[in-house]
Design an enzyme around this catalytic site. Structure first.
Site, PDB file in Angstrom:
ATOM      1  N   HIS A 115      42.940  40.027  37.640  1.00 40.75           N
ATOM      2  CA  HIS A 115      43.827  38.837  37.509  1.00 40.75           C
ATOM      3  C   HIS A 115      44.980  38.935  38.830  1.00 40.75           C
ATOM      4  CE1 HIS A 115      46.192  35.458  35.783  1.00 40.75           C
ATOM      5  NE2 HIS A 115      47.131  36.224  36.317  1.00 40.75           N
ATOM      6  N   GLU A 116      45.550  39.945  38.848  1.00 42.13           N
ATOM      7  CA  GLU A 116      46.401  40.338  39.831  1.00 42.13           C
ATOM      8  C   GLU A 116      45.898  40.314  41.159  1.00 42.13           C
ATOM      9  OE1 GLU A 116      49.254  39.602  38.847  1.00 42.13           O
ATOM     10  OE2 GLU A 116      49.266  39.785  36.838  1.00 42.13           O
ATOM     11  N   HIS A 136      45.453  36.734  42.244  1.00 42.33           N
ATOM     12  CA  HIS A 136      46.615  36.218  42.812  1.00 42.33           C
ATOM     13  C   HIS A 136      46.887  36.621  44.450  1.00 42.33           C
ATOM     14  CE1 HIS A 136      48.745  34.166  39.513  1.00 42.33           C
ATOM     15  NE2 HIS A 136      48.588  35.293  38.890  1.00 42.33           N
ATOM     16  N   GLU A 183      47.455  30.211  37.747  1.00 40.34           N
ATOM     17  CA  GLU A 183      47.072  31.091  36.703  1.00 40.34           C
ATOM     18  C   GLU A 183      45.824  30.886  36.270  1.00 40.34           C
ATOM     19  OE1 GLU A 183      48.864  33.845  35.413  1.00 40.34           O
ATOM     20  OE2 GLU A 183      50.110  33.144  37.032  1.00 40.34           O
TER      21      GLU A 183
END
Length: 296
Positions: A145-146, A149, A223
């Site tokens: 997930h990071e 980003h 997100e």
């Protein structure tokens, strides 16, 4: 430490903005007759709006390490640290970005964040609380997930959006302040009076809240995209499991500096109108989006 970082950042903003305005030849935004030079005003506001946003972006890694106490893993000392570095390296290769710095920060709450102005020189960090309680597959999904980003350029995008809204908040607040100063306070001196400053501060507060709603809406959309990247890199099942685990731990306060909240995977959520100012969507909605196949 956070107060010192705040003061140092704002001092840097004033210095850089002042030098930039001088180089651009921007003088007073007031014309001496009660009016305003709108071109000079717009340049003035844009310089301060974007300089503040981008200085924060360029200093984000340095500030994140110091404000969270994150320890960058230079040489892995344990099998867990070795696994974490290797996992991030694999995810970064698959996402097509440079290897980020990998760090662990002290926090009982399960959380992680990514920051940095360059997608090939970023920082990803995970809390020791998450490493202790989450399974390896769940931690991998959070790291994915990071990495999402970073690969999506979210830090730069949010800084650009913040710069734009900062510019127009300052611009319209000063126009409103000048109008109130002349129309309500009857100031005919040609120089800004007390009414200008009072009305400008009031307008900046109101417009700032409206601008924050816009910025936080974009943050919530980021997100969903980062969750989709996590599902693609680590598997939808692992990403959903990680979010389910975060939902189960919602009673534990999220300990993150305000400037990093938007870049973490988890955040304290509120209901009602306050929800418009949240950087993250409710976990239930994020899980539902993944189960609906919105990561493909």
């Amino acid at each position: 430490m956070r107060i010192l970082l705040f003061l140092a950042t704002n001092l840097a903003i004033l210095v850089v903005a002042s030098i930039t305005l001088s180089l651009l030849g921007v003088g007073s935004v007031h014309d001496g007759q009660g009016g305003m030079n709108l071109q000079s005003l717009l340049i003035f506001c844009a310089v301060f709006g974007f300089v503040g946003s981008f200085i924060s972006l360029f200093l984000s890694k340095w500030m994140a390490k110091r404000s969270t106490g994150a320890r960058v893993i230079e040489q892995p000392q344990t099998r867990q640290e070795q696994w974490l570095v290797e996992t991030v390296a694999q995810l970064a290769r698959e996402a097509g970005i440079g290897m980020p710095e990998v760090a662990i920060f002290p926090s009982r709450a399960a959380n992680a964040f990514a920051t940095g102005w360059n997608r090939n020189a970023s920082l990803v960090a995970v809390s020791d609380g998450m490493l202790q309680r989450f399974s390896p597959n769940e931690v991998k999904a959070v790291m994915a997930h990071e990495i999402g980003h970073v690969a999506n350029g979210d830090m730069v995008t949010l800084s650009l959006i913040q710069g734009v809204v900062n510019t127009f908040v300052m611009f319209f607040a000063r126009i409103f302040g000048n109008f109130v100063d002349r129309a309500v306070f009857k100031n005919e001196s040609g120089r800004p009076g007390i009414g200008y400053f009072i009305a400008t501060i009031f307008a900046e507060l109101v417009l700032g809240i409206l601008a924050s709603i816009i910025v936080m809406w974009f943050s919530r959309q980021r997100e969903y995209r980062a969750d989709a990247a996590g599902a693609q890199l680590a598997g939808a099942g692992s990403m959903i499991a990680a979010l389910e685990r975060l939902r189960a731990e919602q009673g534990i306060p999220v300990e993150m500096p305000g400037e990093l909240t938007a870049f973490g995977i988890n955040a304290n959520l509120k209901n009602g109108l306050a929800g418009l100012l949240m950087s993250h969507p409710p976990l239930e909605q994020r899980i539902a989006a993944l189960r609906a196949g919105n990561y493909r």
